[in-house]
Design an enzyme around this catalytic site. Structure first.
Site, PDB file in Angstrom:
ATOM      1  N   GLU A  22       0.515  -1.021  -0.561  1.00 33.92           N
ATOM      2  CA  GLU A  22       0.069  -0.237   0.301  1.00 33.92           C
ATOM      3  C   GLU A  22       0.999   0.835   0.072  1.00 33.92           C
ATOM      4  OE1 GLU A  22      -2.639  -0.310  -0.821  1.00 33.92           O
ATOM      5  OE2 GLU A  22      -3.042  -2.538  -0.647  1.00 33.92           O
ATOM      6  N   HIS A  25       1.351   2.119  -3.920  1.00 31.55           N
ATOM      7  CA  HIS A  25       0.338   3.359  -4.339  1.00 31.55           C
ATOM      8  C   HIS A  25       0.262   4.684  -3.207  1.00 31.55           C
ATOM      9  CE1 HIS A  25      -0.986  -0.290  -6.000  1.00 31.55           C
ATOM     10  NE2 HIS A  25      -1.677  -0.540  -4.756  1.00 31.55           N
TER      11      HIS A  25
END
Length: 434
Positions: A22, A25
């Site tokens: 994550e 991202h």
């Protein structure tokens, strides 16, 4: 207690993998100016949360994934477009409205859909690339830092009895060897840990050299071994026994046939030998090909798993496995009698393989996976290029909201598949046999 520790260790490594995915991202999204509302590791109830700036950070109870929430994932409907009506149309319209409600007037230029195609690709592939990077680091530790198991110039085990049709493993009972005689190595008193010095007067520094010298002998012939033992250097003279060795096919299934072979009755010890870092890309490439094949055969293996559970057949060890199953394997490794270095190698190897699989899995071009968003961005870029060549004007962003029905179908399939594998890991767990 040790098994529980192994489970915790792997869950922490899985959490680290999800968190870094994550972050892959999050960082480029923030770098490109996109407003990120939420960053979460796990799903379900929140067990910890904090806020830094405009982003809320969550750790949730179920470590089966994670997400970041960016504003403007769905572009607004094009002017003049008319809703077709129906349940799916309402679903799409509701999703657009919710996406639009998160965008304040000051954030109009900070939406995800306004990013250029290359920047959107960076954001969406950043997560899988973090898994690939972590996988490479872990494999480097496993293979180059710890090493791979190779035959050592020592005795790793002694076969008590000469293998026969009635005792193909050469095991000894309470009364000793039944239907066969004691193996030459056991009879001579050769023990685990003894080191080879020479065979028939030829010095041997590797087990391969030992095997090369012994292969020249037939059953009934003698050989002279010089070995370093716990009691000092000793010379052993052994006569090769005539053993009946059971034959197996490539899948490890007995063929029911036996072959005569000369036998002394010892097997090689093992040692860890580090590989050069230059070997890691080749290893990962080979494993990527195998993982790709596993992805393609996943529907078939999932069906096989379900059939085995319903019919009571033994579960295939090469089938799908969930976080529950991997955690149990980690617990089994930590609770085993393996050396600490081998335990570390096994657990890090599991985490490395998992990250490599996550890299490939997330690139599958289906929503809601990262590969689905990347595919939409690539399609949008190609459509705009064609429009420029035709001089028909900018067609605008791809309306990814229209993919929501497919997104829900894929999500449902993944959820049901995951539940099936989790159930299998509870009722018919895979074991490493330690």
């Amino acid at each position: 207690m040790l098994e529980f520790l192994g489970i915790i260790i792997l869950l922490v490594l899985i959490g680290l993998s999800i968190g870094l995915h994550e972050i892959g991202h999050l960082v480029p999204a923030k770098k490109f100016g996109v407003k990120v509302i939420d960053y979460a590791i796990g799903f379900g109830p929140t067990i910890f949360k904090t806020q830094r700036g405009e982003t809320k950070y969550h750790i949730k109870l179920i470590p089966l994934g994670g997400f970041i929430r960016m504003i403007g994932m769905f572009p607004p409907a094009r002017e003049g477009s008319v809703s077709m009506g129906g349940r799916f149309a309402r679903l799409i319209d509701d999703a657009r409205e919710h996406s639009e409600s998160e965008i304040g007037e000051a954030d109009r230029d900070r939406t995800f859909y306004r990013l250029s195609v290359p920047r959107r690709l960076v954001v969406m592939t950043g997560g899988p690339l973090m898994n690939l990077f972590l996988s490479a680091i872990l494999f480097a530790v496993v293979f180059s830092g710890i090493g791979v198991s190779v035959a050592a110039n020592t005795v790793g085990g002694v076969i008590p009895c000469v293998p026969s049709k009635t005792n193909p493993a050469g095991t000894a009972g309470i009364a000793g060897c039944i239907d066969s005689e004691e193996s030459p190595a056991a009879k001579a008193g050769i023990a685990v840990g003894d080191t080879f010095v020479s065979v028939d007067g030829v010095k041997t520094s590797t087990y391969e050299e030992v095997v090369t010298q012994l292969r020249t002998h037939a059953a009934g012939e003698s050989t002279t071994l010089v070995m370093d033992t716990k009691l000092g250097r000793k010379t052993f003279t052994l006569v090769f026994a005539d053993a009946l060795i059971e034959q197996y096919d490539e899948q490890g299934k007995s063929l029911g046939t036996f072959e005569h072979r000369p036998l002394l009755g010892f097997v090689a010890g093992a040692k860890l030998e580090p590989l050069p870092l230059s070997d890691i890309p080749g290893i990962m490439w080979t494993m990527s090909i195998d993982s790709g094949k596993a992805l393609l055969s996943f529907p078939q293996k999932l069906y096989q798993l379900g059939s085995d559970l319903l019919s009571g057949n033994q579960r295939k060890t090469d089938g799908p496995i969930s976080v529950v199953g991997i955690s149990r394997l980690s617990g089994e490794v930590v609770a085993s009698d393996l050396e600490v270095s081998l335990k570390v190698q096994e657990i890090l190897g599991m985490a490395a393989s998992l990250n490599l699989f996550l890299f490939l899995f997330n690139l599958v071009p289906l929503p809601p996976l990262d590969g689905g968003h990347a595919a939409a961005a690539i399609y949008e870029g190609a459509r705009r290029r064609v429009a420029r060549l035709r001089r028909t004007g900018d067609p605008g962003p791809v309306d990814v909201a229209r993919l929501l029905p497919l997104t829900y179908v894929v999500s449902a399939v993944l959820l049901l598949s995951g539940l099936l594998v989790i159930v299998a890991d509870f009722v018919a767990p895979i074991s490493l046999g330690y």
